[in-house]
Enzyme design. Structure first.
Site, PDB file in Angstrom:
ATOM      1  CG  ASP A  30      -1.958  -1.126   1.181  1.00 46.52           C
ATOM      2  OD1 ASP A  30      -1.935  -1.925   0.234  1.00 46.52           O
ATOM      3  OD2 ASP A  30      -2.744  -1.225   2.133  1.00 46.52           O
ATOM      4  CD  GLU A  78      -7.117  -0.040   2.938  1.00 46.79           C
ATOM      5  OE1 GLU A  78      -6.005   0.058   3.493  1.00 46.79           O
ATOM      6  OE2 GLU A  78      -8.192   0.164   3.528  1.00 46.79           O
ATOM      7  CE  LYS A 135      -3.678  -4.308   1.182  1.00 45.29           C
ATOM      8  NZ  LYS A 135      -4.348  -3.550   2.226  1.00 45.29           N
ATOM      9  CE  LYS A 138      -8.289  -0.717   7.051  1.00 42.13           C
ATOM     10  NZ  LYS A 138      -8.186   0.510   6.217  1.00 42.13           N
ATOM     11  CB  VAL A 163       2.424   2.507   4.924  1.00 39.98           C
ATOM     12  CG1 VAL A 163       3.836   3.058   4.860  1.00 39.98           C
ATOM     13  CG2 VAL A 163       1.688   2.789   3.608  1.00 39.98           C
ATOM     14  CB  THR A 164       0.180   2.045   8.663  1.00 40.73           C
ATOM     15  OG1 THR A 164      -1.017   1.350   9.057  1.00 40.73           O
ATOM     16  CG2 THR A 164      -0.187   3.271   7.856  1.00 40.73           C
ATOM     17  CB  CYS A 168      -2.254  -2.694   5.382  1.00 39.97           C
ATOM     18  SG  CYS A 168      -3.911  -1.995   5.190  1.00 39.97           S
ATOM     19  CD  GLN A 208       3.815 -14.897  22.569  1.00 38.53           C
ATOM     20  OE1 GLN A 208       3.342 -15.920  23.041  1.00 38.53           O
ATOM     21  NE2 GLN A 208       3.093 -13.960  21.981  1.00 38.53           N
TER      22      GLN A 208
END
Ligand code: C5J
Length: 228
Positions: A30, A78, A135, A138, A163-164, A168, A208
């Site tokens: 995007d 987007e 798309k 997002k 971005v961002t 997204c 994680q």
């Protein structure tokens, strides 16, 4: 650098990322005028678009490297159909802003396909052969043919930029991770209107043991590839 198979170890967090160039695609999310220039969607939501422009120099360098190495490069945008038939009412109304998706703005109708604001910024403009995924959501996998395009080219690794970071980019990385793609997110080639969300978005990806993927600065990728 050549258009041949490159294998490189990229210093990343939470641990080194083993890159194989013919299995990796550069996925650029995007990088549109609507998000990076004044008068677009991001600006209409009250954001400082200059914060996103910081990503451009690093991304230009990474894109040049990817093209020189013959890697698959995929861009996303987007936006919505001109009749807004793919725009969920919930997305249209969200935020209660005066200027909404589909309204006229300085760069045409906001976040509508075919309008000047919907286009990708010139610095990282797609070249022939680089797929552009349109798309409405997002995430870049939602209601698109991105997965089919990647699988058809044997891609299992994604170098993710754009971005961002927390919207997204994060949504797409999570979708990709659940589909079995290994994502390396470049910290300086992703950006947010909110620096704290940028940091948190990257932290969530690499936490994680890399629950969604890896994070590295673009210099780590460029230097790893320059030594092979
Ligand atoms: C947003 C995006 N932030 N590309 N879109 O609405 O992150």
């Amino acid at each position: 650098m050549s258009n041949t198979l490159l294998m490189a170890t990229v210093e990343a967090e939470p641990y080194a990322f083993s890159l194989t160039s013919d299995k990796a695609a550069l996925l650029i999310i995007d990088m549109q005028r609507d998000f990076l220039e004044e008068g677009g969607f991001g600006d209409a939501l009250g954001n400082d678009v200059s914060l996103l422009r910081k990503t451009v120099p690093s991304l230009v360098a990474v894109l040049a490297m990817a093209r020189a190495a013959g890697m698959v490069v995929v861009h996303t945008r987007e936006g919505h159909r001109p009749d807004l038939s793919d725009l969920a009412p919930s997305k249209h109304e969200r935020g209660n802003f005066l200027t909404k998706i589909g309204d006229a703005g300085p760069m045409g109708r906001i976040l509508v396909r075919g309008e000047p604001g919907h286009d990708i910024i010139p610095e990282v403009y797609p070249v022939a052969g680089e797929p552009v995924i349109d798309k409405s959501g997002k995430g870049a996998f939602f209601a698109t043919d991105l997965e089919a395009i990647l699988r058809g080219r044997g891609i299992t690794q994604l170098i993710v930029c754009g971005v961002t970071t927390e919207v997204c980019v994060n949504t797409t990385v999570r979708e990709a991770n659940d589909r079995g793609f290994e994502c390396l997110v470049l910290s300086d080639c992703t950006g947010s209107y909110f620096p704290e969300f940028h940091e948190a978005g990257l932290a969530m990806i690499k936490a994680q043991g890399g629950i969604f993927g890896w994070v590295a600065p673009s210099t780590a990728l460029l230097s790893a590839l320059s030594t092979v």
